[in-house]
Scaffold this motif. Structure first.
Motif, PDB file in Angstrom:
ATOM      1  N   ASP A  14      41.882  52.754  32.260  1.00 28.37           N
ATOM      2  CA  ASP A  14      41.921  53.933  33.116  1.00 28.37           C
ATOM      3  C   ASP A  14      42.766  53.613  34.345  1.00 28.37           C
ATOM      4  O   ASP A  14      42.386  52.778  35.175  1.00 28.37           O
ATOM      5  N   ALA A  15      43.905  54.262  34.453  1.00 29.01           N
ATOM      6  CA  ALA A  15      44.845  53.987  35.546  1.00 29.01           C
ATOM      7  C   ALA A  15      44.244  54.328  36.903  1.00 29.01           C
ATOM      8  O   ALA A  15      44.517  53.657  37.898  1.00 29.01           O
ATOM      9  N   LEU A  16      43.406  55.365  36.962  1.00 30.78           N
ATOM     10  CA  LEU A  16      42.814  55.773  38.232  1.00 30.78           C
ATOM     11  C   LEU A  16      41.867  54.701  38.762  1.00 30.78           C
ATOM     12  O   LEU A  16      41.904  54.355  39.940  1.00 30.78           O
ATOM     13  N   ASP A  17      41.016  54.157  37.884  1.00 27.51           N
ATOM     14  CA  ASP A  17      40.096  53.090  38.308  1.00 27.51           C
ATOM     15  C   ASP A  17      40.853  51.856  38.781  1.00 27.51           C
ATOM     16  O   ASP A  17      40.522  51.255  39.802  1.00 27.51           O
ATOM     17  N   LEU A  18      41.873  51.462  38.016  1.00 26.80           N
ATOM     18  CA  LEU A  18      42.665  50.295  38.408  1.00 26.80           C
ATOM     19  C   LEU A  18      43.395  50.525  39.727  1.00 26.80           C
ATOM     20  O   LEU A  18      43.456  49.640  40.580  1.00 26.80           O
ATOM     21  N   SER A  19      43.942  51.731  39.904  1.00 27.95           N
ATOM     22  CA  SER A  19      44.665  52.047  41.141  1.00 27.95           C
ATOM     23  C   SER A  19      43.726  52.040  42.338  1.00 27.95           C
ATOM     24  O   SER A  19      44.065  51.508  43.401  1.00 27.95           O
ATOM     25  N   THR A  61      35.124  48.644  37.085  1.00 30.60           N
ATOM     26  CA  THR A  61      36.513  48.436  36.666  1.00 30.60           C
ATOM     27  C   THR A  61      36.674  47.093  35.962  1.00 30.60           C
ATOM     28  O   THR A  61      37.335  47.001  34.927  1.00 30.60           O
ATOM     29  N   VAL A  62      36.057  46.056  36.506  1.00 34.42           N
ATOM     30  CA  VAL A  62      36.126  44.737  35.875  1.00 34.42           C
ATOM     31  C   VAL A  62      35.434  44.762  34.514  1.00 34.42           C
ATOM     32  O   VAL A  62      35.940  44.206  33.542  1.00 34.42           O
ATOM     33  N   GLN A  63      34.283  45.433  34.439  1.00 39.99           N
ATOM     34  CA  GLN A  63      33.562  45.500  33.165  1.00 39.99           C
ATOM     35  C   GLN A  63      34.406  46.199  32.097  1.00 39.99           C
ATOM     36  O   GLN A  63      34.553  45.698  30.984  1.00 39.99           O
ATOM     37  N   GLN A  64      34.967  47.359  32.445  1.00 37.96           N
ATOM     38  CA  GLN A  64      35.788  48.089  31.486  1.00 37.96           C
ATOM     39  C   GLN A  64      37.024  47.283  31.082  1.00 37.96           C
ATOM     40  O   GLN A  64      37.356  47.187  29.904  1.00 37.96           O
ATOM     41  N   THR A  65      37.695  46.690  32.053  1.00 38.89           N
ATOM     42  CA  THR A  65      38.906  45.919  31.771  1.00 38.89           C
ATOM     43  C   THR A  65      38.602  44.737  30.861  1.00 38.89           C
ATOM     44  O   THR A  65      39.295  44.503  29.866  1.00 38.89           O
ATOM     45  N   TYR A  66      37.564  43.997  31.192  1.00 38.44           N
ATOM     46  CA  TYR A  66      37.197  42.819  30.406  1.00 38.44           C
ATOM     47  C   TYR A  66      36.821  43.199  28.966  1.00 38.44           C
ATOM     48  O   TYR A  66      37.332  42.612  28.011  1.00 38.44           O
ATOM     49  N   LEU A  67      35.937  44.180  28.827  1.00 36.07           N
ATOM     50  CA  LEU A  67      35.469  44.523  27.487  1.00 36.07           C
ATOM     51  C   LEU A  67      36.558  45.159  26.630  1.00 36.07           C
ATOM     52  O   LEU A  67      36.658  44.870  25.438  1.00 36.07           O
ATOM     53  N   LYS A  68      37.389  46.014  27.230  1.00 36.34           N
ATOM     54  CA  LYS A  68      38.422  46.659  26.418  1.00 36.34           C
ATOM     55  C   LYS A  68      39.568  45.712  26.083  1.00 36.34           C
ATOM     56  O   LYS A  68      40.204  45.857  25.048  1.00 36.34           O
TER      57      LYS A  68
END
Length: 196
Positions: free
Chosen positions: A149-154, A64-71
């Motif tokens: 992705d809301a599911l990953d963040l949630s 989740t951190v990887q996706q959030t940071y890169l996007k």
């Protein structure tokens, strides 16, 4: 709050250093939860919940951190999927691999960690979100949408809250060793003296 934050820090360090760093941080954090909530504060139920939540948090927080940071902070680049294949790792598990070339001519093999799960086809136009620091492989996506992705963040937020909440509950309702001894004494009764 320090224990879930340590899990988060371990996941971030694991992205740049090694997956094993994240695993060690998650295991140490889970052990600390069990020792503090279960051993020192004598709250076994809260310790079990917080330990399980910490282990699950260790699994979810890294991707989740990887996706959030890169996007959110990554540099977007157009790319083309050259080929797709499956790679068999040392354990015999088949993993999808996407070979992509971006507009600079750089060729990269991206795997599950970078969002390649066999959903892309050869000659498909995709977008890469590149790490500004250069330490991570790019995140591959079909669109240039920077939405998360809301599911990953949630799931990650829920596990973080569950871990912190269980530890807060255990800390507010902690029992001293004296209270535990008194409870055992009430349960077993006072020791009987034998007649001389």
């Amino acid at each position: 709050m320090l224990i879930p934050l340590a899990t988060l820090v371990g996941a971030v360090l694991g992205l740049y250093l090694s997956t094993w760093v994240a695993v060690v941080f998650a295991m140490c954090a889970a052990a600390m939860v069990a020792i503090v909530a279960g051993g020192l504060w004598h709250r076994a139920g809260a310790a079990v919940v917080a330990t399980a939540a910490t282990m699950a948090l260790g699994l979810f927080v890294g991707p989740t951190v990887q996706q959030t940071y890169l996007k959110q902070f990554g540099q977007r680049a157009d790319a083309l999927v050259v080929d797709t294949a499956q790679h068999v790792n040392s354990k015999g598990t088949e993993l999808d691999v996407c070979r992509v070339v971006d507009t600079s001519g750089a060729v990269r093999d991206l795997g599950n960690t970078e969002n390649c799960y066999g959903q892309f086809k050869p000659k498909q136009h995709v977008f890469l979100f590149k790490d500004p620091l250069g330490g991570l492989k790019p995140w591959i996506a079909a669109t240039d949408d920077r939405g998360l992705d809301a599911l990953d963040l949630s799931a990650t937020g829920g596990l973080f809250t569950l871990t912190a909440g269980a530890l807060f509950y255990a800390g507010m309702r902690r029992r001293s060793d004296r209270e535990m001894d008194a409870k055992k004494l009430r349960r077993r009764g006072s020791p009987r003296r034998s007649a001389a």
